[in-house]
Design an enzyme around this catalytic site. Structure first.
Site, PDB file in Angstrom:
ATOM      1  N   VAL A   1       0.812  -1.215   0.000  1.00  7.95           N
ATOM      2  CA  VAL A   1       0.000   0.000   0.000  1.00  7.95           C
ATOM      3  C   VAL A   1       0.848   1.270   0.000  1.00  7.95           C
ATOM      4  O   VAL A   1       0.415   2.296  -0.514  1.00  7.95           O
ATOM      5  CB  VAL A   1      -0.965   0.063   1.202  1.00  7.95           C
ATOM      6  CG1 VAL A   1      -2.168  -0.832   0.966  1.00  7.95           C
ATOM      7  CG2 VAL A   1      -0.283  -0.319   2.496  1.00  7.95           C
ATOM      8  N   HIS A   2       2.029   1.255   0.546  1.00  5.56           N
ATOM      9  CA  HIS A   2       2.801   2.482   0.748  1.00  5.56           C
ATOM     10  C   HIS A   2       3.717   2.749  -0.450  1.00  5.56           C
ATOM     11  O   HIS A   2       4.860   2.293  -0.475  1.00  5.56           O
ATOM     12  CB  HIS A   2       3.642   2.379   2.021  1.00  5.56           C
ATOM     13  CG  HIS A   2       2.823   2.059   3.238  1.00  5.56           C
ATOM     14  ND1 HIS A   2       3.292   1.298   4.281  1.00  5.56           N
ATOM     15  CD2 HIS A   2       1.561   2.408   3.582  1.00  5.56           C
ATOM     16  CE1 HIS A   2       2.360   1.183   5.212  1.00  5.56           C
ATOM     17  NE2 HIS A   2       1.294   1.846   4.814  1.00  5.56           N
TER      18      HIS A   2
END
Lengths: 474, 103
Positions: free
Chosen positions: A411-412
């Site tokens: 996600v990052h």
């Protein structure tokens, strides 16, 4: 074509864009925020539900970085950006990373004290807190397992506000910075996809955008602006810049935290309404162990990876199962490449052999923690992965987590337009101004030189505030 | 959705799709429409190619069991893009199937 005039155009309304908008508007600038996604009430969707995926996730969550292995990733596409869909964990940029980045990329005014000052200011707007009272059982699992093994674990603070009944509300941008920006005069234009920036030599004069109207029809508009901030995140920002002819050190060096998951079955039901806030930090920053969203759909997906033939039986008592993860800081990197004629860019990522090895180590450590905490069966996100019920069985995961069988996600996403004065390897200066332009700025996760090993939202917001102030002082 | 995609959804979701009023098919279809165009193009190419293989192998009208057998074979194929095809379809079907209460 209708023309809209503004002093400052900000493209994107996530952690970077909304902070930028609030600061510039409060300083008296006329600000227009163009957000590609729709504008929902903060409570319009149940977190991590199918409805939320459909409404607020870019491509309904069906994005992937191509490579061996391919890695699924998620981005928000709504007013508030990814802050609306993440778990809300909050972690200031570690001081040693700021020092390393400052040194390697020659970033000016990037010291601990400066970043801490901006982080403190941000935290006054977005409430940062720990869970009042005891952490939920699904989170306490990580602490219990780590303690049994003699490992460190921490309950991370989150961008949550709690009422007197202990009910938590995530303080997303649409609840915090965006109302602040609007109060200062910012205009938010949702459903407004910026197609291309317009330029005249070294100056950007604005953008051409397409607004989706209430009846589904589309209106193409020209937005004229004195200055432009691109804040679409580490995938969309470089794609827009490339489409607009800016290519110098733009799009390469993509970084993120490759993540592998395990569904852990216990002998009693656990909570599933929140994401565990504990993290096992024994191996941080290169390896972090934590908990994921564990609604029925996510549990089913995790079980299906390892044991499709057991899905029906395990899901009957799905409340006994919680999904956890191991995430690494990766040596590999990727690239975002705009494809002529297409809106979505091509995203690729190369995992090194060392990354795969570190991820396998993380998977085994995650298994150790969960078994020590009382899990009776572990289902790794490996195709037909060995289901493990005792510590001796974990050794099989070392060989099983191959490029062909692993199912990874992240996600990052960061680092596709790095900042710093070392212009041979950065896409923007120390404060986000794109090289060879006078008035085009980037102010989002793209600027971070590396994925920090923790949720980057705090770092993005502090850096965005710092860069906005630098802009105002020019 | 293309022929093979529809057949795979039907084979994996079974009667759940009918009982949900076609909600599973609808979610898979909308996910395909929302996908990045280049990824969707890749999936379309695979659906046509693998669909042709399935039609030839099972003489045009494969049963749901035969579709599931074909999917199991794709999951063991040496090429990653072929392995990922059934995984993608299964992920979409399973998420929709278990996320939404089915009467």
């Amino acid at each position: 074509m209708r023309t809209i005039d503004t002093e400052v155009l900000i493209i994107g309304s996530g952690a970077g864009g909304s902070v930028t908008a609030a600061r510039l508007a409060e300083a008296g600038r006329s600000v227009l925020v163009a957000e590609e996604g729709p504008w929902y009430e903060p409570d319009a969707h149940v977190p991590f539900s199918l409805d939320e995926f459909t409404a607020r996730y870019r491509h309904q969550g069906a994005c992937a970085a191509l490579g061996n292995p391919g890695i699924a990733f998620a981005e928000g596409r709504c007013v508030g950006g990814s802050t609306e869909i993440n778990s809300g964990l909050y972690h200031r940029l570690p001081g040693y990373l700021a020092a390393e980045w400052r040194s390697v990329y020659s970033i000016a005014d990037f010291d601990d004290a400066t970043l801490a000052r901006y982080a403190s200011e941000i935290e006054q707007t977005i409430t940062i807190s720990n869970v009042p009272g005891a952490a939920p059982p699904s989170s306490a699992v990580l602490h219990r397992g780590a303690t049994a093994l003699g490992w460190r674990s921490v309950e991370f603070a989150r961008v949550f506000a709690y009422d007197t009944n202990g009910r938590g509300t995530k303080q997303t941008m649409s609840r915090t910075m965006i109302p602040r920006a609007i109060a200062a005069g910012t205009v938010i234009q949702p459903d407004c996809a910026v197609l291309k920036l317009e330029r005249n030599a070294r100056r950007v004069t604005g953008a051409v955008a397409q607004i989706t109207l209430g009846d589904g029809s589309k209106e193409t508009v020209r937005i004229r602006a004195d200055d432009v901030f691109v804040c679409g995140g580490a995938i969309q920002s470089p794609a827009l810049l490339q489409r607009s002819g800016f290519r110098r050190n733009i799009g390469g060096g993509l970084k993120f935290h490759p993540t592998v998951k395990v569904a852990a079955r216990f002998t009693e039901p656990y909570d599933h309404d929140d994401v565990p806030m504990h993290r096992v930090t024994e191996f941080a920053p290169y390896l972090t162990i934590g908990g994921s969203a564990s609604r029925r759909g996510q549990v089913a997906l995790a079980i299906a990876d390892a044991a499709p033939d057991r899905l029906e039986s395990v899901i009957e008592q799905w409340e006994d199962t919680v999904v956890y993860y191991a995430a690494i800081r990766s040596q590999g990197s990727g690239r975002v490449t705009a494809i002529p004629g297409l809106r979505a860019p091509l995203v690729t990522y190369h995992m090194t052999d060392a990354d795969m090895s570190r991820l396998a180590r993380g998977l085994v450590h995650l298994g150790e923690v969960l078994l020590a905490a009382g899990a009776v069966e572990l289902f790794p996100s490996i195709t037909e992965g060995p289901i493990v019920s005792d510590r001796a069985g974990l050794g099989a995961w070392w060989d099983a987590l191959t490029r062909a069988r692993s199912k990874l996600m992240t996600v990052h996403l960061t680092s596709t337009i790095r900042m710093g004065e070392a212009s041979e390897r950065t896409g923007a200066d120390s404060f986000g101004r794109v090289w060879e332009t006078e008035n085009l700025y980037v102010n989002d996760a793209s600027l971070l030189p590396d994925a920090p090993g923790v949720n980057p939202q705090a770092a993005i917001m502090a850096i965005a505030a710092r860069n906005a102030d630098a802009y105002l002082q020019r | 959705m293309l022929w093979l995609e529809r057949r795979i959804v039907a084979a994996l979701a079974g009667s759940d799709d009918d009982r949900s009023g076609g909600a599973i098919s609808e979610f898979v279809d909308s996910s395909f429409r929302a996908m990045p165009q280049h990824l969707r193009l890749g999936v379309v190419v695979e659906s046509i190619g693998l669909g042709a293989y399935v039609r030839v192998r099972y003489l045009g009208r494969p049963t749901s069991q035969q579709i599931r057998t074909a999917l199991a074979g794709f999951e063991r194929f040496p090429l990653g893009v072929v392995r990922q095809y059934p995984q993608l379809l299964a992920s979409l079907v399973i998420f929709a199937q278990y996320e939404r209460p089915i009467p």
